[in-house]
Write a protein that holds these residues in place. Structure first.
Motif, PDB file in Angstrom:
ATOM      1  N   UNK A 191       0.825  -1.203   0.000  1.00 46.65           N
ATOM      2  CA  UNK A 191       0.000   0.000   0.000  1.00 46.65           C
ATOM      3  C   UNK A 191       0.866   1.262   0.000  1.00 46.65           C
ATOM      4  N   UNK A 192       1.859   1.301   0.883  1.00 40.85           N
ATOM      5  CA  UNK A 192       2.726   2.476   0.996  1.00 40.85           C
ATOM      6  C   UNK A 192       3.534   2.687  -0.286  1.00 40.85           C
ATOM      7  N   UNK A 193       4.097   1.603  -0.811  1.00 37.24           N
ATOM      8  CA  UNK A 193       4.912   1.712  -2.027  1.00 37.24           C
ATOM      9  C   UNK A 193       4.090   2.171  -3.221  1.00 37.24           C
ATOM     10  N   UNK A 194       2.862   1.662  -3.340  1.00 37.83           N
ATOM     11  CA  UNK A 194       2.002   2.052  -4.464  1.00 37.83           C
ATOM     12  C   UNK A 194       1.652   3.536  -4.377  1.00 37.83           C
ATOM     13  N   UNK A 195       1.393   4.019  -3.161  1.00 35.05           N
ATOM     14  CA  UNK A 195       1.070   5.440  -2.970  1.00 35.05           C
ATOM     15  C   UNK A 195       2.298   6.308  -3.232  1.00 35.05           C
TER      16      UNK A 195
ATOM     17  N   UNK B 155       5.550   0.421  11.985  1.00 36.73           N
ATOM     18  CA  UNK B 155       6.827   1.089  12.241  1.00 36.73           C
ATOM     19  C   UNK B 155       7.972   0.340  11.562  1.00 36.73           C
ATOM     20  N   UNK B 156       7.901  -0.983  11.579  1.00 39.52           N
ATOM     21  CA  UNK B 156       8.937  -1.802  10.938  1.00 39.52           C
ATOM     22  C   UNK B 156       8.955  -1.563   9.423  1.00 39.52           C
ATOM     23  N   UNK B 157       7.772  -1.499   8.806  1.00 41.24           N
ATOM     24  CA  UNK B 157       7.686  -1.256   7.365  1.00 41.24           C
ATOM     25  C   UNK B 157       8.279   0.122   7.036  1.00 41.24           C
ATOM     26  N   UNK B 158       7.904   1.128   7.809  1.00 43.55           N
ATOM     27  CA  UNK B 158       8.426   2.480   7.576  1.00 43.55           C
ATOM     28  C   UNK B 158       9.945   2.518   7.719  1.00 43.55           C
ATOM     29  N   UNK B 159      10.449   1.806   8.719  1.00 51.47           N
ATOM     30  CA  UNK B 159      11.901   1.778   8.934  1.00 51.47           C
ATOM     31  C   UNK B 159      12.613   1.148   7.740  1.00 51.47           C
ATOM     32  N   UNK B 160      12.060   0.058   7.232  1.00 52.09           N
ATOM     33  CA  UNK B 160      12.680  -0.627   6.091  1.00 52.09           C
ATOM     34  C   UNK B 160      12.620   0.229   4.821  1.00 52.09           C
ATOM     35  N   UNK B 161      11.598   1.070   4.731  1.00 46.39           N
ATOM     36  CA  UNK B 161      11.449   1.929   3.550  1.00 46.39           C
ATOM     37  C   UNK B 161      12.100   3.299   3.748  1.00 46.39           C
ATOM     38  N   UNK B 162      12.817   3.462   4.877  1.00 47.41           N
ATOM     39  CA  UNK B 162      13.478   4.740   5.208  1.00 47.41           C
ATOM     40  C   UNK B 162      12.475   5.893   5.244  1.00 47.41           C
ATOM     41  N   UNK B 163      11.330   5.620   5.866  1.00 48.99           N
ATOM     42  CA  UNK B 163      10.281   6.634   5.995  1.00 48.99           C
ATOM     43  C   UNK B 163      10.016   6.922   7.471  1.00 48.99           C
TER      44      UNK B 163
END
Length: 294
Positions: free
Chosen positions: A186-190, A217-225
């Motif tokens: 979802x985050x990557x598509x946006x 939080x883990x997803x954001x950390x991995x995506x440097x967000x």
């Protein structure tokens, strides 16, 4: 001959007097700079994790370089704050070294930030953009991916006006109930949709309804967000009056505040007086990117 010798003696002593006076003044100038330094040097603040406000951003320190400041002022021999030279002191622990959501900026800095979450309300955005433009204010628009696809003109205008564009998910799902794979997709598509307008990597994510968990939080950390929340909520989506919206902001407004808004009719009406009140309190509105910059 005696008159000549007498004149030379007077000139010699006069020169010594002037030299001593100049050095005395310069010593005084140096002391003024040192005194100002002792009263105004600002140490760096490390990024920390607070139980209430979670991740608190770091802040650089600024200390006066006495020697360089003195060199700048010595010709006029007058203390001038405009000629002071500062050295930057960097924090030992920066923002990237502390994990967690951000609810507010560092309270030492006299800045606030406004988040406008957009998944609807496009009929009010043009007027809001005009008000922001009038006062040369830049805010953060956290846009929903599906909304961005349908409102390309407004997206282009927000970017052209210099506002920060952040991620508010693709379709406003509850991120506290999604799987790791669903969140990441979802985050990557946006991000991909937003990047088509900004030509920049998207590094700020505001979860719909403020719902998140450790997986988010883990997803954001991995995506440097960075996961961005708020410390002042207008709750304007419930359509309160203009006065209620203003009072909700005024009661909690402080250094480092992050104010949450949406594009509603009454928010549009409250926006100008809120901007004026922020300025009246000696605060400056900055984007999240500027606020988090040490």
């Amino acid at each position: 001959m005696k008159k000549l010798i007498f004149l030379l003696i007077i000139l010699l002593y006069g020169g010594l007097f002037i030299f001593k006076s100049m050095n005395k003044d310069k010593d005084k100038l140096y002391d003024e700079i040192v005194k100002y330094k002792l009263e105004n040097d600002t140490l760096a603040i490390n990024a920390t994790y607070d139980l209430i406000y979670k991740k608190i951003p770091s802040s650089n320190g600024y200390v006066i370089n006495v020697e360089k400041s003195y060199e700048n002022m010595k010709d006029n021999n007058i203390f001038d704050p405009e000629l002071l030279v500062y050295d930057i002191i960097y924090p030992e622990i920066g923002n990237s070294q502390v994990k967690g959501p951000i609810y507010q900026g560092n309270q030492r800095n006299k800045t606030v930030s406004i988040n406008i979450n957009v998944a609807w309300g496009e009929e009010y955005l043009l007027d809001m953009l005009e008000i922001l433009d009038q006062y040369e204010v830049k805010v953060n628009f956290f846009v929903e991916g599906n909304w961005a696809k349908k409102n390309s003109d407004l997206m282009t205008l927000m970017v052209e006006k210099g506002h920060l564009i952040g991620n508010h998910s693709m379709s406003h799902k509850d991120f506290s109930k999604m799987s790791y794979e669903e969140m990441k997709e979802d985050i990557l598509a946006t991000n991909e949709i937003i990047k088509q307008y900004t030509n920049k990597d998207v590094i700020y994510f505001a979860p719909p309804s403020g719902a998140y968990n450790e997986v988010t939080l883990k997803v954001c950390e991995e995506l440097n967000m960075e996961l961005i929340m708020w410390s002042v909520d207008t709750i304007d989506w419930q359509k309160p009056s203009v006065e209620v919206i203003k009072n909700r902001v005024y009661k909690k407004l402080d250094c480092g505040s992050i104010i949450l808004m949406h594009p509603t009719l009454n928010t549009k009406e409250a926006l100008e007086p809120i901007i004026l009140e922020i300025a009246k309190r000696g605060l400056e509105i900055k984007t999240i990117e500027e606020m988090l910059n040490s």
